[in-house]
Every structure is written in C-alpha cells, then in structure tokens.
Design an enzyme around this catalytic site. Structure first.
Site, mmCIF file in Angstrom:
data_model
loop_
_atom_site.group_PDB
_atom_site.id
_atom_site.type_symbol
_atom_site.label_atom_id
_atom_site.label_comp_id
_atom_site.label_asym_id
_atom_site.label_seq_id
_atom_site.Cartn_x
_atom_site.Cartn_y
_atom_site.Cartn_z
ATOM 1 N N TYR A 36 -6.047 1.347 1.632
ATOM 2 C CA TYR A 36 -5.188 2.401 1.113
ATOM 3 C C TYR A 36 -3.935 2.583 1.982
ATOM 4 C CZ TYR A 36 -3.931 6.714 -1.314
ATOM 5 O OH TYR A 36 -3.269 7.668 -2.032
ATOM 6 N N GLU B 238 4.068 -0.229 -0.346
ATOM 7 C CA GLU B 238 4.814 0.420 -1.426
ATOM 8 C C GLU B 238 6.089 1.077 -0.889
ATOM 9 O OE1 GLU B 238 2.214 3.108 -3.584
ATOM 10 O OE2 GLU B 238 0.582 1.647 -3.450
#
Length: 215
Positions: free
Chosen positions: A148, A155
């Site tokens: 994560y 991102e």
C-alpha cells in the site's frame, strides 16, 4: 457454510476474471518488461491497464446496491484515485516523466500483486465451504504493510511528474485538478490504511481462534 455461492455466480466470476487479468499484468512486469524496457513497456501496457482498472467501476455499483458489504466511501476513494492515474495521466498526459521509468513498474507491482491476492481471496470465500485458504488470508491482511505505501508513493510520484505536462498542454484548471487529487491523499491514505489495519486485527484474531478450536 451451507450458503456459499456457486462458482458460476456472477460475483464469483467477476472476482475470478479480475484475479486473472491482474495476474496477466503481473506476468507482463516479470516477463515482458525485461524484453521491452521503458518507455516502450509503458506505451505497450497503459491501454490494457486502463481497461482493467475501469472494470473496477463495477465495485462501486456493487457497494452502492448492497451486493457486497464494502464501505461505499472507501470503495469510491480507491477506484477514483486509480482512475486519476490510468485515465487522467496515462491516457491524457502520457508524456509524464515518471510513467516512463521504474516508478511505473513499482506501481504495477503494488497494484497487480494486491489485486491478485484480493480477488482470489474473495473468490475462494464465495465458492469454498471452508473459505479462503490460510495462505490467502495471511497474504491479504499482511502484504498491505508494504504494497500500500509502495503503491501510494508511486501514484504520487507519477502525479507530480504530470503537473508540468498539464501546465504546458492544458488549461490551468487541469493542473489544479491534479493538485487537488494529490491533496486528497493527505486524509485518504490514513483513512484507508487504518481501515486495513483494523480489518487485519479483526480477521487475524478470528483466524487464530478458529485454529485453536480445530487443534
């Protein structure tokens, strides 16, 4: 569990197909990338990635209609943040620097590994009387500690590199829209991460209790 769904149930099929599609992307990272390198790998993969990720819009519908128990807000946040990348950047701002280097690979590794495990876990829960195998439970509720943060960092790096491209080629509102999307990560990351931590604590505790009863 007598009320387990048939493997031919649409929800089970959706999870199985999704696991297979994300496994295909992971295969491409492992096998195809070494042959193509960057930026060819990005150009050759972005349309497929976008199509697969757009399929996750089904999950918003499933949550909204109560087909699954996933929280609607969490589901929308996860899907929207990814579509900002796959549609907003990879389709309309493909010149973004960090999409053409190793950052794109870390993004795909984080996303595809997570999704192969997640969808396989859901499929097994829906179709096996005993539920998901222990290995899938462990992977589902432990890999997120690494994957994560890796995915979020990838991102943000790609979004950051897209700002200059947006500023050059589009109205200023597009750049500020991307910045707004990045700012959403400030409350979004802790919210989603804490949700996974809470789920892990609950599931792993239940799994250990079940093992003790069987031993």
């Amino acid at each position: 569990m007598a009320n387990k769904l048939s493997p031919f149930n649409p929800l089970a099929i959706y999870n199985l197909v999704s696991a297979g599609l994300w496994a295909y992307l992971l295969y491409r990272v492992i096998v195809v990338y070494p042959k193509l390198g960057q930026p060819a790998f990005f150009q050759d993969t972005r349309a497929t990635l976008n199509a697969i990720q757009c399929g996750a819009l089904i999950e918003i519908f499933n949550s909204l209609t109560g087909i699954v128990r996933a929280p609607l807000l969490t589901t929308v946040a996860q899907v929207a943040s990814r579509l900002l990348l796959t549609v907003g950047v990879f389709q309309f701002l493909p010149e973004s620097y960090n999409a053409h280097n190793f950052t794109f690979l870390t993004l795909l590794i984080a996303w595809s590994t997570t999704e192969v495990v997640r969808y396989s876990f859901y499929y097994c829960n829906l179709t096996l009387s005993s539920g998901a195998p222990r290995i899938l439970i462990v992977l589902r509720y432990n890999l997120f500690w690494i994957l994560y943060p890796l995915g979020v960092a990838s991102e943000l790096l790609i979004l950051y590199s897209s700002l200059s491209v947006a500023e050059t080629n589009y109205p200023v509102a597009v750049k500020w829209g991307l910045i707004a999307g990045m700012l959403v990560y400030i409350p979004g990351f802790p919210m989603l991460f804490s949700h996974m931590v809470a789920q892990r604590k609950k599931v792993m505790k239940s799994s250990k209790s079940h093992e003790k009863k069987q031993s």
